[in-house]
Design a protein around this motif. Structure first.
Motif, short mmCIF file in Angstrom:
data_model
loop_
_atom_site.label_atom_id
_atom_site.label_comp_id
_atom_site.label_asym_id
_atom_site.label_seq_id
_atom_site.Cartn_x
_atom_site.Cartn_y
_atom_site.Cartn_z
N SER A 1 0.81 -1.23 0.00
CA SER A 1 0.00 0.00 0.00
C SER A 1 0.83 1.26 0.00
O SER A 1 0.37 2.31 -0.44
CB SER A 1 -0.94 0.00 1.21
N SER A 2 2.07 1.19 0.51
CA SER A 2 2.88 2.41 0.58
C SER A 2 3.52 2.76 -0.75
O SER A 2 4.11 3.81 -0.91
CB SER A 2 3.97 2.25 1.65
N ASN A 3 3.40 1.85 -1.74
CA ASN A 3 3.91 2.15 -3.07
C ASN A 3 3.05 3.23 -3.71
O ASN A 3 1.84 3.24 -3.55
CB ASN A 3 3.88 0.89 -3.93
N ARG A 4 3.69 4.14 -4.47
CA ARG A 4 2.94 5.28 -5.01
C ARG A 4 2.16 4.93 -6.27
O ARG A 4 1.58 5.79 -6.91
CB ARG A 4 3.90 6.45 -5.27
N GLY A 5 2.14 3.71 -6.67
CA GLY A 5 1.38 3.28 -7.85
C GLY A 5 1.62 1.81 -8.12
O GLY A 5 2.43 1.16 -7.45
N ASN A 6 0.92 1.27 -9.10
CA ASN A 6 1.14 -0.11 -9.52
C ASN A 6 0.92 -1.11 -8.39
O ASN A 6 1.75 -1.99 -8.15
CB ASN A 6 2.55 -0.28 -10.10
N PHE A 7 -0.20 -0.97 -7.70
CA PHE A 7 -0.49 -1.82 -6.56
C PHE A 7 -0.52 -3.30 -6.95
O PHE A 7 0.13 -4.15 -6.34
CB PHE A 7 -1.83 -1.40 -5.94
N LEU A 8 -1.29 -3.62 -7.99
CA LEU A 8 -1.45 -5.02 -8.39
C LEU A 8 -0.14 -5.61 -8.92
O LEU A 8 0.19 -6.77 -8.64
CB LEU A 8 -2.54 -5.15 -9.44
N GLU A 9 0.64 -4.79 -9.66
CA GLU A 9 1.91 -5.28 -10.16
C GLU A 9 2.87 -5.60 -9.03
O GLU A 9 3.59 -6.60 -9.06
CB GLU A 9 2.54 -4.24 -11.11
N LEU A 10 2.87 -4.75 -8.02
CA LEU A 10 3.75 -4.99 -6.88
C LEU A 10 3.30 -6.21 -6.09
O LEU A 10 4.12 -7.00 -5.62
CB LEU A 10 3.77 -3.76 -5.97
N LEU A 11 1.97 -6.37 -5.96
CA LEU A 11 1.46 -7.54 -5.25
C LEU A 11 1.82 -8.82 -6.01
O LEU A 11 2.18 -9.84 -5.40
CB LEU A 11 -0.06 -7.42 -5.10
#
Length: 743
Positions: A173-183
């Motif tokens: 959640s602390s990523n500034r974008g690309n939530f699904l890609e990071l997950l």
């Protein structure tokens, strides 16, 4: 009136109990959500507020903050009403309500500080209305008893998988974008997470939908803000405020708190943004009040305020700083040294229509002349020819480092000194600029800027342009040294304040006796470049306005009174506003705390005067004690090796805490923390707006206000967020609403 159709932002509910709507105001379908949000926020308990006195006959009483410790689960205090309220009774008690000592806790609040025993009477016996309401609050927060949860059976494995799934989403959640890609990346590198997330999760249980993401980020932001409030404790603080437009052209106001933590370290924390309908001082103050109310902050604890150069925040009588000073006389305004003074002065000068038009012409000239490499090369060649010609005529001196190749400097609202350098470069390269504009006009139909170049050429070859050019060059030149001195890391406050005095004196001298010298400069420049000079005794003709409506004035009155005097008065007023007698004295006294060069700047009388500027913290007895304490303190500091190599006041505060000297000299340490609270040099608010431009960009220009605020808090304060246990965030997320999954 009932809130039936209007969408309610649960995260922005009024925190002050005196300003809340009754529960019946909200739609019946969301009343439990409202109750749950208030229970998560907890009772409004501004423990550090300076509670006002009430008169009861010959006696004076006030609310006692120790009552929060005794009745902490439900007791609330309203700053707006100076009254005590009961949280659980507000949430579940009938509107008519029980009377506690003749006053309703739910509607009007308890204000009889003379009889605090009535707080205990309010609680009553085990089956009282208050205790029934308290039990209802506890039952509401037990999700396992909710009917929606009862229909779903949750095994231990289901709960464990849900916990792992939720924790993975929080980590992303602390990523500034690309939530699904990071997950997905996290799942690809962790088999345990992969087994319970994305395609391996039940279709109704993925914890990845947009609403869930927003709830997770909101929970992270709330816990981060709560950590900030806990870290600040009962410390005094300053507010740093600035306003800017986001990519959607919405006015946003950012607030940063500056305080000294228990380790003696100066901390600046971003606590949120607030959208403002207008940038008037009153609307900005209302936005600050909303943020303060949301986080349980009190204006009585503010000991400093700082803003950027926005003119709507700088008015002496109607500006935001004046409104706050009326409410709290110790919330001193300090001009932040990290904010470019010249930019602020230019903003003020642009309030004059002629100066605003002048800088618009300057920007267009730089854009047109520097639009291509060909034009830049031509500009340099023309300027080189002018330099050679001047050297042959002995109009210029030759020597090492002189007459270097140069180009036009571009104006910028964030570049320090850029406007002054732009004006100097245009004066220096005036003939070359005129030649390039003529070249653009003669280029034929292939040039797409012939008409604009022709208009700019006519404007530049006018007396009005030349007059404004030299006027602003002289004004910005007079303030340039001061502006540069305020930017240095090794700031000498005493010298900086001396430069302030000299700058004011120079502008005042310019106003009183500088007109003739300015006219001589302009006349010489016009003669050199074949520009027509108007007769100052002739009537002024204002082009672009109807002559029937024009006021009949001479050219002398137009340029001397309406332009020269008017612009100089604006600059003097701005300098006097930023560096008035009070904050100048405050800064000079503050400089005496510096430990540099074995406390060579120490001045006992000025430090006592500094204490007198804070009457709420230093009583007459305290100042008498401080006078004696200062003698012992300075002797200790100068003879102790632990303090011999310190450079600034921030290092001094940390070393005093490390060596426990803050307990030995409590009054001196209080003086130091008050000095460090003042926003003398900071750029935290600008960093917040830089983060806003990263988060809300052209691809995400419809990002909601609350989501942007939550994302900014987590992103900017990620060092603090990273220290928060995921379990705390999960519990916060779980209690925000009824969830299908259970932890």
């Amino acid at each position: 009136m009932r809130e039936n159709d209007v969408e309610v932002n649960l995260l922005n509910l009024p925190m002050d109990p005196g300003l809340r709507h009754p529960i019946s105001y909200y739609n019946v379908n969301i009343q439990d959500q409202v109750r749950r949000q208030y229970l998560q926020n907890g009772p409004c308990q501004p423990k550090t507020h300076n509670f006002p006195l009430r008169h009861f006959g010959k006696q004076s009483r006030r609310f006692n903050s120790s009552w929060f410790d005794k009745y902490g689960n439900w007791l609330e205090y309203s700053i707006a009403k100076d009254a005590a309220f009961c949280l659980c009774c507000y949430l579940f008690k009938p509107e008519i309500g029980e009377q506690a000592g003749g006053e309703s806790f739910t509607k009007h609040g308890f204000t009889n500080w003379k009889k605090p025993k009535r707080l205990r009477v309010h609680v009553g016996c085990s089956n009282s209305v208050h205790n029934d309401a308290w039990r209802s609050c506890q039952d509401l927060m037990k999700q396992e008893q909710h009917i929606q949860t009862m229909y779903s059976r949750h095994s231990n494995q289901t709960r464990s998988e849900y916990r792992a799934r939720l924790q993975a989403s929080i980590d992303c959640s602390s990523n500034r974008g690309n939530f699904l890609e990071l997950l997905k990346f996290l799942a690809d590198h962790n088999e345990d997470i992969k087994a319970v997330t994305l395609e391996n999760a039940p279709s109704f249980f993925k914890v990845t939908c947009p609403d869930t993401q927003k709830d997770i980020v909101s929970a992270c932001a709330i816990e981060t803000t709560n950590a900030i409030i806990r870290e600040m404790g009962d410390a005094f603080f300053s507010i740093l405020v600035d306003e800017s437009r986001d990519v959607s052209i919405k006015e946003q106001m950012a607030i940063v708190l500056r305080y000294v933590n228990i380790s003696g370290q100066v901390v600046e924390r971003f606590i949120g943004i607030e959208q403002v309908g207008s940038t008037t001082a009153q609307s900005l103050k209302e936005a600050i009040d909303r943020i303060f109310s949301r986080h349980g902050l009190s204006m009585s604890r503010v000991r400093g305020q700082g803003y950027d150069g926005a003119s709507n925040m700088q008015g002496e009588f109607n500006g935001l700083k004046t409104i706050i000073l009326r409410e709290n006389e110790c919330a001193y305004y300090i001009h932040c040294f990290a904010h470019q003074l010249q930019l602020a002065l230019i903003v003020v000068a642009k309030n004059h229509i002629q100066i605003e038009s002048f800088f618009a012409i300057i920007a267009n000239v730089v854009n047109v002349v520097g639009a291509s490499s060909k034009r830049c090369d031509a500009l340099r060649e023309k300027h080189a020819e002018e330099v050679v010609k001047a050297l042959n005529l002995r109009d210029l001196s030759s020597g090492q480092g002189l007459n270097q190749e140069t180009t036009l400097k571009r104006c910028g609202d964030i570049r320090w000194g850029s406007h002054y350098n732009t004006l100097l470069s245009i004066i220096n390269m005036f003939s070359a600029v005129i030649s390039v504009l003529e070249m653009i006009i003669d280029d034929g139909p292939k040039s797409g800027q012939r008409g604009e170049a022709k208009n700019l050429l006519e404007l530049m070859l006018s007396f009005n342009f030349v007059f404004c050019l030299h006027l602003m060059r002289n004004i910005l030149g007079a303030t340039d040294e001061l502006s540069q001195a305020l930017q240095r890391k090794d700031q000498d406050i005493v010298n900086a304040m001396n430069l302030v005095r000299l700058c004011k004196l120079q502008l005042q001298t310019m106003r009183q006796s500088g007109w003739n010298s300015l006219i001589d400069e302009v006349t010489f420049f016009c003669a050199k470049h074949d520009i027509d000079m108007p007769n100052m005794d002739d009537m002024f003709v204002d082009r672009g306005r109807s002559r029937r409506k024009a006021q009949e004035i001479t050219n002398l009155h137009r340029y001397r009174v309406e332009l020269y005097y008017a612009v100089l008065d604006m600059q003097l007023q701005e300098l006097n506003s930023r560096f008035n007698e009070t904050n100048t004295e405050l800064l000079l006294c503050l400089a005496c705390l510096s430990p540099n060069d074995l406390f060579s700047a120490f001045n006992k009388q000025k430090l006592l005067r500094l204490a007198q500027l804070y009457p709420n913290e230093f009583s007459t007895i305290d100042i008498m004690a401080l006078e004696i304490q200062l003698d012992t303190y300075i002797l200790d500091m100068r003879t102790s090796g632990e303090f011999s190599e310190l450079k600034d006041i921030g290092d001094l505060a940390k070393r005093m805490v490390e060596t426990k000297r803050h307990n030995v000299y409590p009054l001196v340490y209080l003086l130091i923390t008050l000095a460090l609270t003042l926003p003398v040099a900071t750029a935290s608010v600008e960093r917040a707006f830089s983060a806003m431009n990263i988060l809300k960009n052209q691809l995400r220009n419809r990002m909601g206000e609350q989501w942007m605020n939550d994302s900014l808090v987590v992103y900017i304060e990620k060092d603090l967020f990273n220290n928060i246990d995921n379990e705390v965030v999960m519990q916060r997320y779980q209690c925000m609403k009824i969830r299908k999954g259970q932890l």
